[in-house]
Design a protein around this motif. Structure first.
Motif, PDB file in Angstrom:
ATOM      1  N   LEU A 161      51.780  14.742  62.102  1.00  0.00           N
ATOM      2  CA  LEU A 161      53.106  14.461  61.553  1.00  0.00           C
ATOM      3  C   LEU A 161      53.708  13.196  62.144  1.00  0.00           C
ATOM      4  O   LEU A 161      54.254  12.354  61.414  1.00  0.00           O
ATOM      5  N   LEU A 162      53.605  13.012  63.462  1.00  0.00           N
ATOM      6  CA  LEU A 162      54.245  11.872  64.114  1.00  0.00           C
ATOM      7  C   LEU A 162      53.550  10.557  63.798  1.00  0.00           C
ATOM      8  O   LEU A 162      54.117   9.482  64.055  1.00  0.00           O
ATOM      9  N   GLU A 163      52.351  10.626  63.238  1.00  0.00           N
ATOM     10  CA  GLU A 163      51.647   9.417  62.811  1.00  0.00           C
ATOM     11  C   GLU A 163      51.628   9.278  61.288  1.00  0.00           C
ATOM     12  O   GLU A 163      51.092   8.299  60.768  1.00  0.00           O
ATOM     13  N   HIS A 164      52.222  10.225  60.591  1.00  0.00           N
ATOM     14  CA  HIS A 164      52.226  10.218  59.122  1.00  0.00           C
ATOM     15  C   HIS A 164      53.131   9.095  58.608  1.00  0.00           C
ATOM     16  O   HIS A 164      54.185   8.819  59.180  1.00  0.00           O
ATOM     17  N   HIS A 165      52.739   8.472  57.500  1.00  0.00           N
ATOM     18  CA  HIS A 165      53.519   7.336  56.996  1.00  0.00           C
ATOM     19  C   HIS A 165      54.932   7.746  56.579  1.00  0.00           C
ATOM     20  O   HIS A 165      55.869   6.945  56.694  1.00  0.00           O
ATOM     21  N   CYS A 166      55.111   8.999  56.133  1.00  0.00           N
ATOM     22  CA  CYS A 166      56.463   9.447  55.767  1.00  0.00           C
ATOM     23  C   CYS A 166      57.361   9.555  56.992  1.00  0.00           C
ATOM     24  O   CYS A 166      58.574   9.348  56.896  1.00  0.00           O
ATOM     25  N   TYR A 167      56.773   9.897  58.139  1.00  0.00           N
ATOM     26  CA  TYR A 167      57.552   9.906  59.380  1.00  0.00           C
ATOM     27  C   TYR A 167      57.795   8.482  59.869  1.00  0.00           C
ATOM     28  O   TYR A 167      58.915   8.124  60.243  1.00  0.00           O
ATOM     29  N   ARG A 168      56.764   7.664  59.846  1.00  0.00           N
ATOM     30  CA  ARG A 168      56.872   6.321  60.416  1.00  0.00           C
ATOM     31  C   ARG A 168      57.879   5.453  59.657  1.00  0.00           C
ATOM     32  O   ARG A 168      58.528   4.592  60.244  1.00  0.00           O
ATOM     33  N   GLU A 169      58.049   5.674  58.365  1.00  0.00           N
ATOM     34  CA  GLU A 169      58.943   4.812  57.595  1.00  0.00           C
ATOM     35  C   GLU A 169      60.411   4.995  57.988  1.00  0.00           C
ATOM     36  O   GLU A 169      61.239   4.127  57.692  1.00  0.00           O
ATOM     37  N   ALA A 170      60.733   6.105  58.667  1.00  0.00           N
ATOM     38  CA  ALA A 170      62.115   6.328  59.120  1.00  0.00           C
ATOM     39  C   ALA A 170      62.197   6.503  60.627  1.00  0.00           C
ATOM     40  O   ALA A 170      63.260   6.860  61.148  1.00  0.00           O
ATOM     41  N   ALA A 171      61.103   6.219  61.349  1.00  0.00           N
ATOM     42  CA  ALA A 171      61.082   6.455  62.795  1.00  0.00           C
ATOM     43  C   ALA A 171      61.985   5.503  63.564  1.00  0.00           C
ATOM     44  O   ALA A 171      62.300   5.756  64.735  1.00  0.00           O
ATOM     45  N   HIS A 172      62.419   4.416  62.916  1.00  0.00           N
ATOM     46  CA  HIS A 172      63.342   3.488  63.590  1.00  0.00           C
ATOM     47  C   HIS A 172      64.765   4.037  63.632  1.00  0.00           C
ATOM     48  O   HIS A 172      65.606   3.523  64.377  1.00  0.00           O
ATOM     49  N   LEU A 173      65.032   5.082  62.858  1.00  0.00           N
ATOM     50  CA  LEU A 173      66.363   5.687  62.826  1.00  0.00           C
ATOM     51  C   LEU A 173      66.499   6.709  63.958  1.00  0.00           C
ATOM     52  O   LEU A 173      65.500   7.179  64.498  1.00  0.00           O
ATOM     53  N   PRO A 174      67.726   7.075  64.314  1.00  0.00           N
ATOM     54  CA  PRO A 174      67.910   8.188  65.252  1.00  0.00           C
ATOM     55  C   PRO A 174      67.194   9.425  64.716  1.00  0.00           C
ATOM     56  O   PRO A 174      67.453   9.860  63.593  1.00  0.00           O
ATOM     57  N   THR A 175      66.290   9.973  65.516  1.00  0.00           N
ATOM     58  CA  THR A 175      65.376  11.018  65.042  1.00  0.00           C
ATOM     59  C   THR A 175      65.520  12.288  65.875  1.00  0.00           C
ATOM     60  O   THR A 175      65.587  12.240  67.106  1.00  0.00           O
TER      61      THR A 175
END
Length: 261
Positions: free
Chosen positions: A140-154
């Protein structure tokens, strides 16, 4: 801002085994959360009233947006994860976390337009085996759907089933996420009536400032489910520009071929 995460056990009490979704709704409403992340929300399961519980939660929390993800299907009915938000949900993805031929699990990824800016929230329910959980978290933490918003407060929340607490020093440490629910003895959430294990957890990135995290230990909470809910009061360290609105999307993440051998 306040987030609540809760494995509701389909509305079936952990001690009396009685189905009563009203108890669960009351536990949640008493905490007055802005974001609600639920696991084991039932749809059409006879033992759980045969109702569509996501509709029951929509009625109980009018004005909240709701996103549902089906995880496990029975011969009659199914259950899954549900996110309810007081604020608009600007983006949403479902990621399948099924590992090999084991029970299907899933994660919901949403970007919520909070008053302080967009917040990236992951709501999931992980597997019962250590190897499965390690794979699910890393995937999950390497999935592209996660990475596309990982720059936001998570914020990552849910039922981790990680009774040995091995994920904190593994995938989460590698991705710069810190565990909020520690020391573990303060965050025991299962079984609800005599909590011994910290199965429900919260992880945050450095952009999220935690004011308080706690387990709800009321008498009603101890009766309503087999898990106790967690509550997180938080702020954003820096204001982040609002994300551009987009249509809700659903992405099913297939298990890579190398994990099927």
């Amino acid at each position: 801002m306040r987030l609540l995460t809760y494995n509701i056990h389909k509305g079936i009490g952990g001690r009396d085994r009685r189905y009563d979704l009203g108890r669960v709704i009351s536990v949640i409403a008493n905490e007055r959360p802005d974001l609600i992340c639920l696991q084991e929300v039932a749809d059409g399961i006879p033992r759980a009233g045969g109702v569509n519980q996501r509709d029951e939660f929509r009625r109980a929390f009018p004005g909240f947006e709701a996103i549902y993800q089906t995880n496990h299907c029975f011969r009659v009915g199914s259950y899954g994860n549900l996110v309810l938000s007081r604020w608009p949900i600007e983006r949403a993805h479902d990621v399948c976390l099924r590992y090999l031929n084991r029970k299907k699990r899933g994660a919901q990824l949403v970007v919520v337009a909070s008053p302080a800016g967009p917040v990236h929230v992951i709501n999931w329910h992980l597997g019962l085996h250590e190897s499965t959980r390690q794979w699910q978290a890393s995937y999950l933490l390497e999935h592209h759907c996660y990475r596309e918003a990982a720059h936001l407060p998570t914020i990552v929340v849910g039922d981790f089933n990680d009774w040995r607490n091995t994920l904190a020093a593994g995938p989460f440490s590698r991705h710069g996420l810190r565990q909020v629910t520690e020391p573990l003895h303060r965050f025991r959430s299962f079984p609800a009536y005599l909590a011994m294990s910290a199965l429900d957890k919260i992880f945050c990135c450095p952009q999220v400032e935690v004011d308080r995290a706690h387990v709800v230990r009321s008498r009603l909470a101890r009766d309503a489910s087999d898990h106790l809910p967690l509550v997180l009061d938080f702020r954003l360290r820096h204001r982040v520009p609002r994300a551009e609105p987009s249509h809700h999307a659903v992405t099913q993440g297939a298990v890579p071929a190398e994990h099927l051998s």
